[in-house]
Design a protein around this motif. Sequence first.
Motif, PDB file in Angstrom:
ATOM      1  N   VAL A  51     -15.962  86.078 -50.736  1.00 34.08           N
ATOM      2  CA  VAL A  51     -17.114  86.983 -50.849  1.00 34.08           C
ATOM      3  C   VAL A  51     -17.548  87.130 -52.310  1.00 34.08           C
ATOM      4  CG1 VAL A  51     -17.915  89.364 -50.547  1.00 34.08           C
ATOM      5  CG2 VAL A  51     -16.590  88.257 -48.740  1.00 34.08           C
ATOM      6  N   MET A  55     -20.915  85.415 -54.482  1.00 29.04           N
ATOM      7  CA  MET A  55     -21.876  86.192 -55.268  1.00 29.04           C
ATOM      8  C   MET A  55     -22.030  85.587 -56.662  1.00 29.04           C
ATOM      9  SD  MET A  55     -20.951  90.168 -54.407  1.00 29.04           S
ATOM     10  CE  MET A  55     -20.743  90.749 -52.705  1.00 29.04           C
ATOM     11  N   ARG A  58     -23.918  82.271 -56.404  1.00 25.97           N
ATOM     12  CA  ARG A  58     -25.346  82.526 -56.136  1.00 25.97           C
ATOM     13  C   ARG A  58     -26.055  82.996 -57.406  1.00 25.97           C
ATOM     14  NH1 ARG A  58     -26.670  87.320 -53.227  1.00 25.97           N
ATOM     15  NH2 ARG A  58     -24.507  87.176 -52.470  1.00 25.97           N
ATOM     16  N   PHE A 363     -21.611  93.135 -58.312  1.00 28.99           N
ATOM     17  CA  PHE A 363     -22.242  93.757 -57.139  1.00 28.99           C
ATOM     18  C   PHE A 363     -23.602  94.345 -57.510  1.00 28.99           C
ATOM     19  CE2 PHE A 363     -22.521  97.298 -53.982  1.00 28.99           C
ATOM     20  CZ  PHE A 363     -22.453  96.531 -52.832  1.00 28.99           C
ATOM     21  N   VAL A 366     -26.202  91.337 -58.308  1.00 23.62           N
ATOM     22  CA  VAL A 366     -26.685  90.558 -57.158  1.00 23.62           C
ATOM     23  C   VAL A 366     -27.469  91.422 -56.168  1.00 23.62           C
ATOM     24  CG1 VAL A 366     -24.926  88.753 -57.301  1.00 23.62           C
ATOM     25  CG2 VAL A 366     -24.468  90.799 -55.951  1.00 23.62           C
ATOM     26  N   ASN A 367     -27.582  92.717 -56.440  1.00 19.80           N
ATOM     27  CA  ASN A 367     -28.445  93.584 -55.635  1.00 19.80           C
ATOM     28  C   ASN A 367     -29.775  93.870 -56.319  1.00 19.80           C
ATOM     29  OD1 ASN A 367     -27.429  94.745 -52.949  1.00 19.80           O
ATOM     30  ND2 ASN A 367     -25.586  94.812 -54.222  1.00 19.80           N
ATOM     31  N   LYS A 376     -31.047  88.320 -53.213  1.00 16.23           N
ATOM     32  CA  LYS A 376     -30.140  89.450 -53.453  1.00 16.23           C
ATOM     33  C   LYS A 376     -29.275  89.680 -52.206  1.00 16.23           C
ATOM     34  CE  LYS A 376     -33.175  93.203 -51.894  1.00 16.23           C
ATOM     35  NZ  LYS A 376     -33.784  94.488 -52.258  1.00 16.23           N
ATOM     36  N   ASN A 377     -28.251  90.514 -52.343  1.00 16.31           N
ATOM     37  CA  ASN A 377     -27.278  90.721 -51.272  1.00 16.31           C
ATOM     38  C   ASN A 377     -27.907  91.179 -49.961  1.00 16.31           C
ATOM     39  OD1 ASN A 377     -25.001  89.966 -52.660  1.00 16.31           O
ATOM     40  ND2 ASN A 377     -23.968  91.934 -52.493  1.00 16.31           N
ATOM     41  N   SER A 378     -27.345  90.705 -48.852  1.00 19.08           N
ATOM     42  CA  SER A 378     -27.735  91.196 -47.524  1.00 19.08           C
ATOM     43  C   SER A 378     -26.922  92.454 -47.217  1.00 19.08           C
ATOM     44  CB  SER A 378     -27.435  90.128 -46.470  1.00 19.08           C
ATOM     45  OG  SER A 378     -26.038  89.896 -46.381  1.00 19.08           O
ATOM     46  N   GLN A 381     -23.263  91.512 -46.768  1.00 16.03           N
ATOM     47  CA  GLN A 381     -22.627  91.224 -48.058  1.00 16.03           C
ATOM     48  C   GLN A 381     -22.333  92.511 -48.818  1.00 16.03           C
ATOM     49  OE1 GLN A 381     -25.711  88.537 -49.335  1.00 16.03           O
ATOM     50  NE2 GLN A 381     -24.369  86.746 -49.209  1.00 16.03           N
ATOM     51  N   ASN A 382     -23.231  93.503 -48.688  1.00 16.57           N
ATOM     52  CA  ASN A 382     -23.002  94.787 -49.356  1.00 16.57           C
ATOM     53  C   ASN A 382     -21.844  95.553 -48.731  1.00 16.57           C
ATOM     54  OD1 ASN A 382     -24.856  94.724 -51.450  1.00 16.57           O
ATOM     55  ND2 ASN A 382     -26.530  95.512 -50.194  1.00 16.57           N
ATOM     56  N   GLY A 385     -18.758  93.718 -49.849  1.00 15.24           N
ATOM     57  CA  GLY A 385     -18.586  93.942 -51.280  1.00 15.24           C
ATOM     58  C   GLY A 385     -18.061  95.334 -51.589  1.00 15.24           C
TER      59      GLY A 385
END
Length: 407
Positions: A51, A55, A58, A363, A366-367, A376-378, A381-382, A385
């Motif tokens: 995970v 990130m 990406r 975190f 990537v948001n 950005k995070n889905s 993923q959040n 995370g």
Amino acid sequence: MRNWLKNVGPGVLVSAAFIGPGTVTVCTLAGVNFGFSLLWALLLSIIACIVLQEMAARLGIITGRGLSEVIREEIKNPIFKWLSIILIFAAIVLGNAAYEAGNITGAVLGMSAVVPSPVLEIGAISLDLWSLVIGLIAFILLAIGNYKILEKVFIALVAIMSISFVFTAVMTRPEVIPLLKGLFIPKSGSAGLLTVMALIGTTVVPYNLFLHASLVGEKWKGQQALKIARKELFWAIILGGVVSMSIVITAAASGIMSVTTAADFAAGLEPLFGPYATFFIASGLFAAGISSSITAPLAAAYVVRGCLGWKKGLNSIKFKMVWAGVLLLGVFFSSLGLKPVEIIQFAQVANGILLPVVAIFLFWIVNRASVMGEHKNSVLQNVLGTLIIAVTIFLGAKSIYTVLEGL
């Protein structure tokens, strides 16, 4: 097969980096002391590693920058920015310099198990010759400054580790039911809690997040590479996890009651493998040690480059000076047989703070739509995370407490 090999790269380096002598030793102790019962902790750590490293990959592909570089550019408050940079710089660079001695020593243990290490006498100083040889090998590979060559070397080292440890585990013929219970049913008494944290901490390595974000930019360009990068990362970390689990399984099945170093448990496998036991363990330990001996200085150099805003990479003189400094410190302490206790304690405290801090920074970045755009995070993923960050905060607090308790 040829197309698959073309896409192998940064993920394999991450896998090679976290399977160092520390991982071999921790997994060995877990197997000797707790059998299969802590395999679930490794499974959890593999998921967390996938995970967080996804990130980082990406971020590197979408922005074309390393993690430390993005942190420096995205934090606007000058005080907070420089405090963050100093913390990351100190923990990664000094921490890697301290642990580099352990990486080189691990590779030396592997070589010494097959060929005893010669000692070079220079006046009153005794130098372990294998430490100098390992350091020279790492220096030459890094000095070449060619990512494709490094990539091929790491693929070979991971292959050696995989064959050595996985084959050894299969040959011990572990009992399937206890193995599956240990893998999927979490169980740990108070005595095993520190080992659980060690297993997770040795797999989810802070410097790998910096290393991976930087290396994907050396390998691929453009968001179209995301799918390839994710697939390569997934299988590389799964392979690394299988190797770690194989070490636990081998140690659990060896029948050894206690172990001082990872090299020691070759003796417990001699009834099964005869003289080949030492060869398999030594090969795996050598590959683990030399791969980490290369990645630790490389990661430190990428962190410094990002923190200080250097534009050039592998072939830059300043970049080479950083990894050379980390490598030379490791060779020096390893060859003298010294234990830089104070530096290692500092590195443990700094890394205990750094792991959750880096996870939170990653975190946060990537948001940010301004950085990642549509990538950005889905929601999933959040959620993952957030859970991982909670675990890293707990691990960080516990590791700091453990070090301070021992002072």
